[in-house]
Design an enzyme around this catalytic site. Structure first.
Site, mmCIF file in Angstrom:
data_model
loop_
_atom_site.group_PDB
_atom_site.id
_atom_site.type_symbol
_atom_site.label_atom_id
_atom_site.label_comp_id
_atom_site.label_asym_id
_atom_site.label_seq_id
_atom_site.Cartn_x
_atom_site.Cartn_y
_atom_site.Cartn_z
ATOM 1 N N ARG A 149 -29.525 61.262 9.800
ATOM 2 C CA ARG A 149 -29.929 60.763 11.106
ATOM 3 C C ARG A 149 -30.129 59.261 10.983
ATOM 4 O O ARG A 149 -30.756 58.801 10.026
ATOM 5 C CB ARG A 149 -31.243 61.439 11.501
ATOM 6 C CG ARG A 149 -31.844 60.935 12.785
ATOM 7 C CD ARG A 149 -33.236 61.507 13.027
ATOM 8 N NE ARG A 149 -34.222 60.451 12.928
ATOM 9 C CZ ARG A 149 -35.413 60.472 13.535
ATOM 10 N NH1 ARG A 149 -35.768 61.517 14.261
ATOM 11 N NH2 ARG A 149 -36.253 59.479 13.399
ATOM 12 N N ASP A 212 -31.690 60.372 17.264
ATOM 13 C CA ASP A 212 -32.809 60.884 18.068
ATOM 14 C C ASP A 212 -33.163 59.873 19.161
ATOM 15 O O ASP A 212 -33.578 58.749 18.869
ATOM 16 C CB ASP A 212 -34.017 61.118 17.138
ATOM 17 C CG ASP A 212 -35.134 61.906 17.805
ATOM 18 O OD1 ASP A 212 -35.099 62.072 19.044
ATOM 19 O OD2 ASP A 212 -36.052 62.342 17.083
ATOM 20 N N HIS A 214 -35.484 60.533 21.389
ATOM 21 C CA HIS A 214 -36.931 60.728 21.526
ATOM 22 C C HIS A 214 -37.406 60.667 22.975
ATOM 23 O O HIS A 214 -38.398 59.998 23.303
ATOM 24 C CB HIS A 214 -37.688 59.724 20.638
ATOM 25 C CG HIS A 214 -38.862 60.324 19.930
ATOM 26 N ND1 HIS A 214 -40.155 60.137 20.323
ATOM 27 C CD2 HIS A 214 -38.933 61.132 18.851
ATOM 28 C CE1 HIS A 214 -40.974 60.787 19.513
ATOM 29 N NE2 HIS A 214 -40.256 61.402 18.608
ATOM 30 N N GLU A 238 -30.193 63.868 19.989
ATOM 31 C CA GLU A 238 -31.411 64.675 20.120
ATOM 32 C C GLU A 238 -32.334 64.158 21.224
ATOM 33 O O GLU A 238 -32.472 62.946 21.401
ATOM 34 C CB GLU A 238 -32.131 64.620 18.764
ATOM 35 C CG GLU A 238 -33.478 65.291 18.727
ATOM 36 C CD GLU A 238 -34.139 65.132 17.360
ATOM 37 O OE1 GLU A 238 -33.418 64.899 16.362
ATOM 38 O OE2 GLU A 238 -35.367 65.210 17.294
ATOM 39 N N GLU A 264 -38.019 70.174 19.902
ATOM 40 C CA GLU A 264 -39.095 70.107 18.907
ATOM 41 C C GLU A 264 -40.473 70.221 19.561
ATOM 42 O O GLU A 264 -41.419 70.614 18.890
ATOM 43 C CB GLU A 264 -38.995 68.830 18.059
ATOM 44 C CG GLU A 264 -39.249 67.553 18.823
ATOM 45 C CD GLU A 264 -39.058 66.292 17.970
ATOM 46 O OE1 GLU A 264 -38.145 66.280 17.132
ATOM 47 O OE2 GLU A 264 -39.831 65.338 18.152
ATOM 48 N N HIS A 314 -36.854 71.422 13.641
ATOM 49 C CA HIS A 314 -37.685 70.247 13.394
ATOM 50 C C HIS A 314 -38.241 70.335 11.970
ATOM 51 O O HIS A 314 -38.679 71.405 11.553
ATOM 52 C CB HIS A 314 -38.822 70.303 14.422
ATOM 53 C CG HIS A 314 -39.681 69.095 14.498
ATOM 54 N ND1 HIS A 314 -40.933 69.135 15.071
ATOM 55 C CD2 HIS A 314 -39.488 67.827 14.107
ATOM 56 C CE1 HIS A 314 -41.468 67.936 15.027
ATOM 57 N NE2 HIS A 314 -40.618 67.112 14.448
ATOM 58 N N TRP A 404 -43.125 58.101 24.691
ATOM 59 C CA TRP A 404 -42.973 57.579 23.336
ATOM 60 C C TRP A 404 -41.874 58.316 22.616
ATOM 61 O O TRP A 404 -41.764 59.512 22.661
ATOM 62 C CB TRP A 404 -44.282 57.731 22.545
ATOM 63 C CG TRP A 404 -44.022 57.427 21.096
ATOM 64 C CD1 TRP A 404 -43.701 56.206 20.565
ATOM 65 C CD2 TRP A 404 -44.018 58.344 20.003
ATOM 66 N NE1 TRP A 404 -43.493 56.322 19.211
ATOM 67 C CE2 TRP A 404 -43.673 57.620 18.848
ATOM 68 C CE3 TRP A 404 -44.257 59.717 19.903
ATOM 69 C CZ2 TRP A 404 -43.566 58.215 17.588
ATOM 70 C CZ3 TRP A 404 -44.160 60.315 18.659
ATOM 71 C CH2 TRP A 404 -43.821 59.557 17.510
HETATM 72 C C1 GCO Z 1 -38.155 64.201 14.565
HETATM 73 C C2 GCO Z 1 -39.307 63.952 15.446
HETATM 74 C C3 GCO Z 1 -40.503 63.360 14.795
HETATM 75 C C4 GCO Z 1 -41.654 63.362 15.795
HETATM 76 C C5 GCO Z 1 -42.914 63.744 15.116
HETATM 77 C C6 GCO Z 1 -44.092 63.747 16.046
HETATM 78 O O1 GCO Z 1 -37.086 64.363 15.112
HETATM 79 O O2 GCO Z 1 -38.355 64.272 13.361
HETATM 80 O O3 GCO Z 1 -38.920 63.346 16.637
HETATM 81 O O4 GCO Z 1 -40.266 62.112 14.243
HETATM 82 O O5 GCO Z 1 -41.781 62.130 16.401
HETATM 83 O O6 GCO Z 1 -42.731 65.005 14.552
HETATM 84 O O7 GCO Z 1 -45.204 64.219 15.386
HETATM 85 MG MG MG Z 2 -37.071 64.289 17.155
#
Ligand code: GCO
Ligand code: MG
Length: 404
Positions: A149, A212, A214, A238, A264, A314, A404
């Site tokens: 990633r 990701d 996010h 993702e 996740e 996850h 976030w």
């Molecule tokens: C990932 C996740 C993590 C989350 C974290 C939050 O894809 O690994 O997005 O980085 O941000 O698990 O606690």
């Molecule tokens: Mg993630």
């Protein structure tokens, strides 16, 4: 009577980050371990277990895994939610661990046996800029990873998601109160395709690349990004957009063939029913610890299989090695496996949680010890008391709150 639960203990420890663990002991002395860690909200689950679950466990038959799951799910009346489902997961995983130990069999064997030799995993390569991210990808390739990633800093954006301070692994929950970060969608949409263009130029076509988002884009922005990433053939994109409204993924789908992963933050099958049924995603990320354990995630995976959706659990550091152990047994069995996320736990964390899984040639392999193969050194754990930590928040450049 041998299987009667005589002890259930909630252990919070912080060997570098907080983990909530449930220990269940039977009359005959068999011990099972379950993870209940909900990053940034750990004590809510610890209290839920301590106050509302533990008193109901004492005296129960540890072999009645399904009935216990139904008891805590239906019996709570207040269905679902991350706190409840993480607490149920801890109980469920500990009971599967006990069953494996009683039978003398590794957990994957109880689920139906091995479908593959090892679980393909992906690592995290993060750089403050494109060049640094590409170097990081190179480092993970040298370690033998087949899937990586990649995230990079966004010019003009302070503390973009996924970027660590130089040399340190990325660990989001680093402060007692949430760190404030800034987000700019236009700046991000500008750099993300350039990152992957460079990665393909530097590392060729064979390595699997993931990214990701996010949850930071709107559906149409996500569609634009997914389309612009098509030439670089991502394994997945993702969390393209928040998924409370499952229908929004239809918009992304309509415009792009970039594979999509999400989930996740989900805690039950109901969070992704439409996403799966309508084939709006390709990978479901919901993992054991946050979604009711093996008993529920197995149903979810079977449902996903009907729609050719694969698993991609996850596996950030905020899921303890206990969850990782259980997840890897699941990955070893589940027919519709896709990939497993693998962020390394530190040596300090691994000392607290002795485990028998190991990394070889791009895959994680479980051992053959009975149960899920991960336990806890309670004495060592007691040396690391809980430290209050919360996840960051993000604001747009004008100061408004964002995801976030
Ligand atoms: C990932 C996740 C993590 C989350 C974290 C939050 O894809 O690994 O997005 O980085 O941000 O698990 O606690
Ligand atoms: Mg993630």
């Amino acid at each position: 009577r041998d299987r009667e639960i005589v002890e259930a203990k909630v252990i919070v420890t912080s060997p570098g980050r907080n983990f909530v663990t449930l220990k269940i002991v039977t009359r005959s002395g068999v011990v099972g371990w379950g993870d209940a860690t909900l990053n940034g909200r750990e004590l809510a689950v610890a209290a839920y277990l301590q106050e509302h679950v533990v008193p109901n466990l004492i005296g129960r038959d540890a072999g009645r895994i399904e009935d216990t799951w139904q008891f805590f799910y239906r019996g709570a009346y207040w269905r679902r939610g991350p706190v409840t489902m993480s607490a149920i997961a801890a109980v469920d995983v500990a009971l599967w661990d006990i069953l494996g130990k009683m039978a003398g069999l590794p957990l994957y064997q109880l689920l139906g046996g091995r479908s593959r030799e090892g679980a393909l995993v992906y690592a995290h390569a993060n750089g403050r800029d494109i060049a640094e991210a590409s170097d990081e990808v190179g480092k993970y390739r040298e370690l033998g990873f087949l899937a990586i990633r990649a995230q990079c800093g966004v010019p003009g954006v302070k503390k973009a998601y996924g970027i660590s301070t130089a040399g340190k692994p990325y660990e989001p929950a680093e402060s007692e109160l949430p760190a404030e970060t800034v987000w700019s969608t236009p700046r991000y949409l500008d750099i993300a395709p350039r990152l992957f263009e460079q990665l393909r130029a530097d590392h060729g076509d064979e390595i699997e690349l993931l990214h990701d988002v996010h949850h930071r884009l709107t559906p149409i922005e996500a569609a634009r990004l997914a389309r612009s990433l098509e030439p670089y053939r991502l394994f997945w994109m993702e969390d393209a957009t928040p998924a409370e409204n499952q229908q929004s993924f239809a918009l992304i789908r309509q415009h792009s063939v970039t594979p999509l992963a999400v989930g996740e933050v989900f805690n039950s099958i109901w969070d992704c029913k439409q996403l799966i049924e309508q084939q709006l995603i390709d990978y479901i990320r919901t993992t054991i610890v946050h979604a009711g354990g093996i008993t529920h995630v197995r149903r979810l995976a079977d449902f996903a299989a009907l729609h050719q959706v694969r698993t991609g659990f996850h596996g950030a550091t905020d899921l303890s090695p206990v969850c990782m152990g259980a997840a890897l047994h699941f990955d070893t069995w589940v027919p519709n496996f896709g990939i497993q996320e693998y962020m390394f736990h530190s040596e300090q964390m691994l000392e607290v949680f002795p485990r028998d899984y190991e990394f070889r040639a791009g895959r994680l392999h479980v051992g053959d010890s009975p149960g899920h193969g991960v336990s806890m050194d309670e004495k060592l754990a007691a040396r690391y008391p809980y430290v209050p930590r919360q996840l960051p928040v993000a604001r747009l450049e004008d100061g408004a709150m964002w995801d976030w």
